[in-house]
Design a protein around this motif. Structure first.
Motif, PDB file in Angstrom:
ATOM      1  N   GLY A   1      -4.040  -1.656 -14.217  1.00  0.00           N
ATOM      2  CA  GLY A   1      -4.052  -1.057 -12.895  1.00  0.00           C
ATOM      3  C   GLY A   1      -5.447  -0.958 -12.312  1.00  0.00           C
ATOM      4  N   ARG A   2      -6.417  -0.542 -13.149  1.00  0.00           N
ATOM      5  CA  ARG A   2      -7.792  -0.398 -12.664  1.00  0.00           C
ATOM      6  C   ARG A   2      -8.393  -1.757 -12.309  1.00  0.00           C
ATOM      7  NH1 ARG A   2     -11.118   0.010  -9.979  1.00  0.00           N
ATOM      8  NH2 ARG A   2     -13.066   1.196  -9.983  1.00  0.00           N
ATOM      9  N   GLU A   3      -8.123  -2.763 -13.121  1.00  0.00           N
ATOM     10  CA  GLU A   3      -8.682  -4.090 -12.868  1.00  0.00           C
ATOM     11  C   GLU A   3      -8.032  -4.741 -11.660  1.00  0.00           C
ATOM     12  OE1 GLU A   3     -11.417  -4.991 -14.331  1.00  0.00           O
ATOM     13  OE2 GLU A   3     -11.263  -3.094 -15.431  1.00  0.00           O
ATOM     14  N   TYR A   4      -6.759  -4.453 -11.423  1.00  0.00           N
ATOM     15  CA  TYR A   4      -6.110  -4.958 -10.218  1.00  0.00           C
ATOM     16  C   TYR A   4      -6.749  -4.348  -8.974  1.00  0.00           C
ATOM     17  CZ  TYR A   4      -2.493  -5.269  -6.572  1.00  0.00           C
ATOM     18  OH  TYR A   4      -1.815  -5.457  -5.395  1.00  0.00           O
ATOM     19  N   LEU A   5      -6.976  -3.037  -8.998  1.00  0.00           N
ATOM     20  CA  LEU A   5      -7.618  -2.384  -7.861  1.00  0.00           C
ATOM     21  C   LEU A   5      -9.041  -2.915  -7.672  1.00  0.00           C
ATOM     22  CD1 LEU A   5      -7.367  -0.241  -5.647  1.00  0.00           C
ATOM     23  CD2 LEU A   5      -8.260   1.439  -7.275  1.00  0.00           C
TER      24      LEU A   5
ATOM     25  N   VAL B   1       0.834  -1.197   0.000  1.00  0.00           N
ATOM     26  CA  VAL B   1       0.000   0.000   0.000  1.00  0.00           C
ATOM     27  C   VAL B   1       0.872   1.251   0.000  1.00  0.00           C
ATOM     28  CG1 VAL B   1      -1.642   1.341   1.368  1.00  0.00           C
ATOM     29  CG2 VAL B   1      -1.987  -1.122   1.081  1.00  0.00           C
ATOM     30  N   SER B   2       2.001   1.195   0.694  1.00  0.00           N
ATOM     31  CA  SER B   2       2.871   2.361   0.790  1.00  0.00           C
ATOM     32  C   SER B   2       3.594   2.673  -0.522  1.00  0.00           C
ATOM     33  CB  SER B   2       3.904   2.144   1.900  1.00  0.00           C
ATOM     34  OG  SER B   2       4.704   1.000   1.629  1.00  0.00           O
ATOM     35  N   THR B   3       3.670   1.704  -1.427  1.00  0.00           N
ATOM     36  CA  THR B   3       4.371   1.925  -2.696  1.00  0.00           C
ATOM     37  C   THR B   3       3.423   2.102  -3.869  1.00  0.00           C
ATOM     38  OG1 THR B   3       4.556  -0.444  -3.202  1.00  0.00           O
ATOM     39  CG2 THR B   3       6.318   0.546  -1.880  1.00  0.00           C
ATOM     40  N   LEU B   4       2.136   1.871  -3.649  1.00  0.00           N
ATOM     41  CA  LEU B   4       1.147   1.992  -4.720  1.00  0.00           C
ATOM     42  C   LEU B   4       0.398   3.317  -4.609  1.00  0.00           C
ATOM     43  CD1 LEU B   4      -0.457  -1.587  -4.669  1.00  0.00           C
ATOM     44  CD2 LEU B   4       1.226  -0.710  -6.301  1.00  0.00           C
ATOM     45  N   ASP B   5       0.127   3.911  -5.750  1.00  0.00           N
ATOM     46  CA  ASP B   5      -0.722   5.101  -5.793  1.00  0.00           C
ATOM     47  C   ASP B   5      -2.138   4.628  -6.110  1.00  0.00           C
ATOM     48  OD1 ASP B   5      -2.021   7.480  -6.222  1.00  0.00           O
ATOM     49  OD2 ASP B   5      -0.419   8.372  -7.429  1.00  0.00           O
ATOM     50  N   LEU B   6      -2.870   4.257  -5.058  1.00  0.00           N
ATOM     51  CA  LEU B   6      -4.199   3.677  -5.245  1.00  0.00           C
ATOM     52  C   LEU B   6      -5.164   4.662  -5.897  1.00  0.00           C
ATOM     53  CD1 LEU B   6      -4.581   1.697  -1.888  1.00  0.00           C
ATOM     54  CD2 LEU B   6      -3.806   0.867  -4.115  1.00  0.00           C
TER      55      LEU B   6
END
Length: 284
Positions: A148-152, A131-136
């Motif tokens: 990226g969208r499908e992973y989220l 979470v600290s390395t991802l720009d959610l």
């Protein structure tokens, strides 16, 4: 069984600490008596000669490392294997099983990464998926269908987080630590690429794919024994359609540890699957 394994882990912590203190005392005594000199190649020789430094540095290769003998690893593997069989959702026991049985497979995976330009870059830079390395927020703003969208979406729909992966403890090679940690952190990305949910059926399908891709005994065990918990209808679907699909794609697809996913968020999921040689997932 889980209680027994936890007790064994506590004993290993205590034994490792005692072993480290004894080793440190012996080294300091040798240095102070001028029996031997500190090796110029030893990273911690200077602090040892001066009587400083952390005891754990002499036994532990990394912060969470618990040094274990082959016999201890075998006992941990047996105990964690039984515990994981009784409760496949005991991720801590699954992790111990993977670490204590996977050295040969991890070395092969490491060699495959070294031989691939993208995999070698990953080994050198050692990115983490947390979470600290991802720009959610950025991932959520990407268009539908992007990787990226499908992973989220997968994370949200299944109520999982990248931070749920436990730290490595029993791997005795610092580079292999990253390999197995990377494998854990891209597991949810494999779910996304394969289009599989986190229920028992989806996990078994992913384990069949991972077993072919990684050769990790933990994955093979999960692939073989996981179906025992499925209903007759789902077992029929698994054996007739999903296992052949997972085996075929596991053999034909590019090694998924050689993919720098952090650089692929904006790519469409469909085109990424096509690039990696993954067929569209069957309907569940």
């Amino acid at each position: 069984m889980g209680t027994l394994v936890r007790g064994a882990l506590s004993a290993l912590y205590v034994g490792s600490a005692r072993k480290c203190r004894t080793l440190l005392f012996d080294r300091r005594r040798l240095f102070s008596a001028d029996v031997i000199g500190p090796s110029p190649h030893s990273e911690h020789a200077g602090t040892a000669a001066a009587g400083h430094g952390d005891d754990e540095l002499y036994c532990r290769l990394y912060r969470t490392h618990i040094p274990t003998s082959p016999v201890q690893k075998a006992l941990l593997a047996a105990g964690s294997g039984v515990a994981a069989l009784l409760d496949p959702y005991r991720h801590d026991m699954v992790a111990v099983l993977g670490e204590t049985t996977g050295e040969l497979a991890l070395r092969r995976l490491r060699d495959r990464m070294r031989g691939d330009p993208e995999g070698y870059q990953i080994l050198q830079e050692r990115p983490r998926i947390r979470v600290s390395t991802l720009d959610l927020e950025r991932l959520g703003a990407m268009p539908d269908g992007s990787f990226g969208r499908e992973y989220l979406r997968f994370l949200d729909e299944n109520g999982v987080t990248p931070d749920s992966r436990v730290d490595v403890k029993f791997v005795d090679d610092e580079e292999l630590v990253f390999v197995i940690q990377r494998y854990r952190e891209v597991h949810d990305l494999m779910h996304t690429l394969l289009g599989m949910p986190t229920n028992m059926l989806g996990e078994v399908v992913v384990k069949w794919f991972e077993a072919v891709q990684t050769g990790l005994p933990m994955c093979i065990l999960g692939a073989v024994l996981g179906p025992l918990r499925l209903s007759a209808r789902r077992l029929q679907l698994l054996t007739a359609t999903l296992i052949p699909w997972a085996l075929r794609n596991g053999m034909n697809a590019r090694c998924l540890l050689n993919v720098y996913y952090e650089q692929r968020w904006e790519q469409s999921l469909e085109s990424l699957r096509e690039e990696l040689g993954i067929e569209p997932p069957p309907q569940l």
